[in-house]
Design an enzyme around this catalytic site. Structure first.
Site, PDB file in Angstrom:
ATOM      1  N   ASP A   1     -69.832  54.766  39.931  1.00 43.61           N
ATOM      2  CA  ASP A   1     -69.763  56.223  39.782  1.00 43.61           C
ATOM      3  C   ASP A   1     -68.705  56.566  38.728  1.00 43.61           C
ATOM      4  O   ASP A   1     -68.028  55.686  38.209  1.00 43.61           O
ATOM      5  CB  ASP A   1     -69.438  56.893  41.127  1.00 43.61           C
ATOM      6  CG  ASP A   1     -68.068  56.485  41.668  1.00 43.61           C
ATOM      7  OD1 ASP A   1     -67.659  55.324  41.454  1.00 43.61           O
ATOM      8  OD2 ASP A   1     -67.394  57.325  42.294  1.00 43.61           O
TER       9      ASP A   1
ATOM     10  N   HIS B   1     -74.589  47.967  41.208  1.00 39.27           N
ATOM     11  CA  HIS B   1     -74.765  49.429  41.201  1.00 39.27           C
ATOM     12  C   HIS B   1     -73.869  50.054  40.134  1.00 39.27           C
ATOM     13  O   HIS B   1     -72.635  49.989  40.231  1.00 39.27           O
ATOM     14  CB  HIS B   1     -74.397  49.955  42.587  1.00 39.27           C
ATOM     15  CG  HIS B   1     -74.528  51.435  42.743  1.00 39.27           C
ATOM     16  ND1 HIS B   1     -75.732  52.059  42.978  1.00 39.27           N
ATOM     17  CD2 HIS B   1     -73.609  52.418  42.691  1.00 39.27           C
ATOM     18  CE1 HIS B   1     -75.541  53.361  43.078  1.00 39.27           C
ATOM     19  NE2 HIS B   1     -74.254  53.610  42.908  1.00 39.27           N
TER      20      HIS B   1
ATOM     21  N   ASP C   1     -79.074  41.791  45.559  1.00 41.45           N
ATOM     22  CA  ASP C   1     -78.741  42.080  44.159  1.00 41.45           C
ATOM     23  C   ASP C   1     -79.686  43.143  43.628  1.00 41.45           C
ATOM     24  O   ASP C   1     -80.584  42.846  42.837  1.00 41.45           O
ATOM     25  CB  ASP C   1     -78.831  40.790  43.332  1.00 41.45           C
ATOM     26  CG  ASP C   1     -78.358  41.031  41.899  1.00 41.45           C
ATOM     27  OD1 ASP C   1     -77.588  41.989  41.671  1.00 41.45           O
ATOM     28  OD2 ASP C   1     -78.776  40.265  41.005  1.00 41.45           O
TER      29      ASP C   1
ATOM     30  N   GLU D   1     -71.959  46.916  44.555  1.00 39.63           N
ATOM     31  CA  GLU D   1     -71.350  47.763  43.524  1.00 39.63           C
ATOM     32  C   GLU D   1     -70.325  46.932  42.738  1.00 39.63           C
ATOM     33  O   GLU D   1     -69.990  45.810  43.110  1.00 39.63           O
ATOM     34  CB  GLU D   1     -70.674  48.992  44.158  1.00 39.63           C
ATOM     35  CG  GLU D   1     -70.286  50.027  43.123  1.00 39.63           C
ATOM     36  CD  GLU D   1     -70.197  51.465  43.658  1.00 39.63           C
ATOM     37  OE1 GLU D   1     -70.455  51.681  44.848  1.00 39.63           O
ATOM     38  OE2 GLU D   1     -69.880  52.358  42.858  1.00 39.63           O
TER      39      GLU D   1
HETATM   40  O1  9MR Z   1     -64.239  50.140  48.469  1.00 36.75           O
HETATM   41  C1  9MR Z   1     -64.410  51.246  49.372  1.00 36.75           C
HETATM   42  C2  9MR Z   1     -64.592  50.716  50.760  1.00 36.75           C
HETATM   43  O2  9MR Z   1     -63.414  50.072  51.187  1.00 36.75           O
HETATM   44  C3  9MR Z   1     -64.974  51.846  51.700  1.00 36.75           C
HETATM   45  O3  9MR Z   1     -65.288  51.304  52.961  1.00 36.75           O
HETATM   46  C4  9MR Z   1     -66.171  52.607  51.143  1.00 36.75           C
HETATM   47  C5  9MR Z   1     -66.626  53.768  52.020  1.00 36.75           C
HETATM   48  O4  9MR Z   1     -65.679  54.745  52.098  1.00 36.75           O
HETATM   49  O5  9MR Z   1     -65.868  53.096  49.857  1.00 36.75           O
HETATM   50  C6  9MR Z   1     -65.595  52.085  48.932  1.00 36.75           C
HETATM   51  O6  9MR Z   1     -65.261  52.665  47.735  1.00 36.75           O
HETATM   52  C7  9MR Z   1     -66.270  53.270  46.949  1.00 36.75           C
HETATM   53  C8  9MR Z   1     -65.784  54.662  46.643  1.00 36.75           C
HETATM   54  O7  9MR Z   1     -65.761  55.444  47.808  1.00 36.75           O
HETATM   55  C9  9MR Z   1     -66.586  55.358  45.548  1.00 36.75           C
HETATM   56  N1  9MR Z   1     -66.676  54.525  44.381  1.00 36.75           N
HETATM   57  C10 9MR Z   1     -67.242  53.230  44.648  1.00 36.75           C
HETATM   58  C11 9MR Z   1     -66.413  52.478  45.650  1.00 36.75           C
HETATM   59  C12 9MR Z   1     -66.947  51.067  45.893  1.00 36.75           C
HETATM   60  O8  9MR Z   1     -68.148  51.043  46.554  1.00 36.75           O
END
Ligand code: 9MR
Length: 635
Positions: free
Chosen positions: A213, A540, A588, A597
């Site tokens: 994102d 992602h 994947d 991601e």
């Molecule tokens: O890395 C983050 C993980 O520890 C959390 O459990 C999750 C849900 O809140 O969010 C992950 O972080 C994401 C973030 O919220 C938005 N950008 C992508 C991040 C990686 O997936």
């Protein structure tokens, strides 16, 4: 045929924990060619993986250091040891031995054996392990296997940059216009607060996009930039660290050849952004840092950064973000001092201001809301953030205020080395590791150094128990979001113990952990794009969206995927991975954001650990990065 046993019974006997209530598993059932028990309980192995995941013998597909440990894992129905052969590229048998049965592995619902071929130490390429009539993916043995990854893992950050065009000459195939630079509300030059919650606008241009994102989050930027600066700072004290390898001109970034180590130039791009998130003097909550800035609502895939037309919004300040700024500001003041005194001073001023603001507002919690165009990054326990910030401020200033704070924190003595590792919301380890390694007059510094070694012993013991040879075995076999980064962070603790003691067992623990990341896992997968014979390439991302639009590139070589995640938060996982066990909770696919991601705080420990691993032998000039293969060609 052997009799079925309930998972719970089998697991009590083997010391592993239940895969699922009432589930039936077979410890040593004859299997299909993948070694997968044909009778594993329903749902444990997702349908898409039931026909197998590649060779039964899983290896590090990049390779093993000549004098390092060399281990592999076999899935098989056999209960007793099987003969293995190591063959060279010509097919000649160069070593033989017998596998060691390890029982039913709860993280993969497989019966597994391990193979140790460490004694073989002749460099070469194209080796294969052969067991039970099946050959592993090929791998190398040598001393310079990690040099390109050392560079690529760091080069990842330039193409994540916001607010600057990516130069195609520096990253062939990855050039793109600058993102979020317009003067209007879709840019980051003058961003207002959520629900008009403040009477100012901030210029928060720059920094790195968090992940797939285009949000920018102070608490995740904090740990990421910390780990880059820490990788650099390690070279001042660790005997095996090679500062030249991250020096000026190593990363092909716009700032290369400016007489500052490239790793610091890259870190500065993020640190400048973190500084810009601080509430200005004279305003309500002055000195606090805004938690995050991102789009008002989610964009679709693909969307290149410059194509984003959504409004950008600053979210309220939080104590967690403020302490991240205090910690990284203090650290930056230290590491940048020899290169740019003014920048170092600016960081220290901001850090002290942030510390005072956090002390005055210790409970300003971020809402954690992730439904509005960005991740939540909520964290409701900030004792560790306070400890980390105090540690960094102490190491930079030596001030009694910070020494006292550290000594009075229970985290200074607690056992903080839990099995799930450290992460963006669990940062006590960052303070502890720096207090152990950065020179200071801390009275109990020796005890702190010993505590890191105790932590490493714990991870080493976990690794030795784990049939995949890595330091992470969540007791319920449910892997966390970003599990690969937690494994890597546990390896950072072992690596630091090696730096402290010089004891080979800690170095060897790190090397073994790397095997898991690069293919010694039930999916036979290297989680790093461009490395190994079967690697993740559809992470992602809104702009490396090759899977959705063939004109766009896949993620650059050296990008790590989050890895198995038992939460199955995305719709694809809900459908295709429902009920999955441990290491199988991964796919994947670009839409599988919960397991696949890419993120700045996951490449940071990859870079740190790869640099450590590369340092463990003689050096060689970095070679150009391998181009990621077309995903279709891998199938
Ligand atoms: O890395 C983050 C993980 O520890 C959390 O459990 C999750 C849900 O809140 O969010 C992950 O972080 C994401 C973030 O919220 C938005 N950008 C992508 C991040 C990686 O997936």
């Amino acid at each position: 045929m052997r009799a079925a046993v309930t998972a719970a019974t089998a697991l009590t006997a083997t010391g592993l924990l239940a895969i699922g209530p009432g589930a039936t598993a077979f410890a040593a059932e004859p299997t299909n060619p993948s070694g997968l028990s044909a009778n594993a309980q329903p749902g444990a192995v997702p349908e898409m993986y039931k026909s197998g995941t590649g060779p039964k013998v899983r290896v590090n597909q990049v390779g093993y250091l000549t004098n390092g440990p060399k281990n592999a894992t076999l899935t098989t129905g056999a209960e007793t040891g099987l003969p293995w052969q190591l063959k060279d590229a010509k097919g000649k048998v160069v070593a033989t031995g017998t596998t060691t049965p390890r029982g039913l592995d709860g993280a993969s619902a497989h019966n597994v054996h391990s193979i140790d071929f460490s004694k073989y130490a002749t460099p070469g390429k194209g080796y294969k392990l052969v067991v039970d009539g099946e050959a592993s993916h090929p791998f190398a043995i040598g001393d310079n296997l990690y040099e390109t990854l050392r560079q690529d893992a760091l080069k990842f950050y330039y193409t994540q940059r916001s607010g600057i065009a990516v130069d195609d000459k520096l990253r062939p195939g990855y050039g793109r216009p600058a993102g979020h630079v317009s003067q209007d509300e879709t840019g980051d030059l003058a961003v207002g607060c959520l629900n008009n919650g403040c009477d100012y606008k901030l210029n928060v241009k720059g920094g790195w996009y968090d992940a797939g994102d285009q949000g920018k989050y102070v608490v995740n930027g904090g740990i990421s930039v910390f780990q880059l600066m820490n990788q650099f700072e390690r070279s001042k004290t660790a005997k095996t660290a090679d500062a030249k390898k991250m020096g000026d001109g190593t990363l092909a970034i716009p700032e290369s050849r400016n007489k500052v180590p490239d790793i610091l130039d890259e870190a500065r791009w993020e640190q400048e952004f973190l500084l810009s998130m601080q509430v200005p003097d004279g305003k309500t909550n002055a000195g606090m840092a805004h938690h995050k800035i991102h789009d008002e609502s989610w964009t679709g895939l693909p969307t290149l950064p410059h194509q984003d037309t959504k409004k950008r919004v600053l979210h309220p300040p939080s104590t967690a973000a403020t302490l991240n700024l205090a910690a990284t500001g203090a650290q930056a003041a230290r590491v940048f001092a020899p290169y740019d005194k003014k920048f170092a001073e600016k960081n220290l001023v901001a850090a002290k201001k942030a510390w005072a603001a956090a002390k005055a507002n210790p409970n300003m919690m971020a809402s954690g809301d992730s439904g509005s165009g960005g991740g939540g990054y909520g964290d409701w326990n900030l004792a560790d953030e306070f400890y980390w910030a105090a540690a960094e401020l102490y190491l930079t200033t030596g001030d009694k205020e910070f020494a006292d704070y550290i000594q009075n924190s229970s985290l200074h003595k607690d056992d903080i080395w839990n099995e799930r590792g450290f992460s963006w919301d669990r940062v006590a380890a960052l303070g502890r590791l720096d207090l152990a390694t950065v020179p200071s007059n801390l009275p109990d510094r020796e005890r702190i150094r010993e505590s890191v070694v105790t932590g490493a012993d714990k991870y080493l013991a976990a690794l030795q128990k784990n049939p995949w040879g890595m330091p992470y075995s969540p007791s319920d076999n449910r892997y966390d979001w970003g599990s690969n980064s937690l494994i890597l962070n546990n390896m950072v603790v072992m690596a630091t113990a090696f730096d402290i003691t010089g004891e080979t067992k800690y170095r060897d623990g790190v090397l073994q952990g790397m095997d898991y990341i690069l293919g010694r896992n039930v999916l036979n997968r290297s989680y790093v794009t461009g490395y190994g014979s079967s690697y993740s390439v559809n992470q992602h991302s809104r702009w490396y969206a090759h899977q959705l639009d063939k004109k766009l590139p896949p993620p650059p070589a050296g990008t790590i995927a989050g890895g198995p995640n038992g939460g199955n938060e995305d719709d694809l996982a809900k459908k295709q991975l429902a009920g999955c066990v441990g290491q199988f909770c991964y796919m994947d696919d670009i839409m599988a954001f919960a397991s696949n991601e890419l993120t700045i705080n996951w490449n940071a420990p990859l870079s740190w650990v790869t640099a450590f691993v590369s340092d463990q032998k003689g050096s060689s000039a970095p070679k150009p990065a391998p181009a990621p293969a077309d995903p279709a060609a891998q199938k």
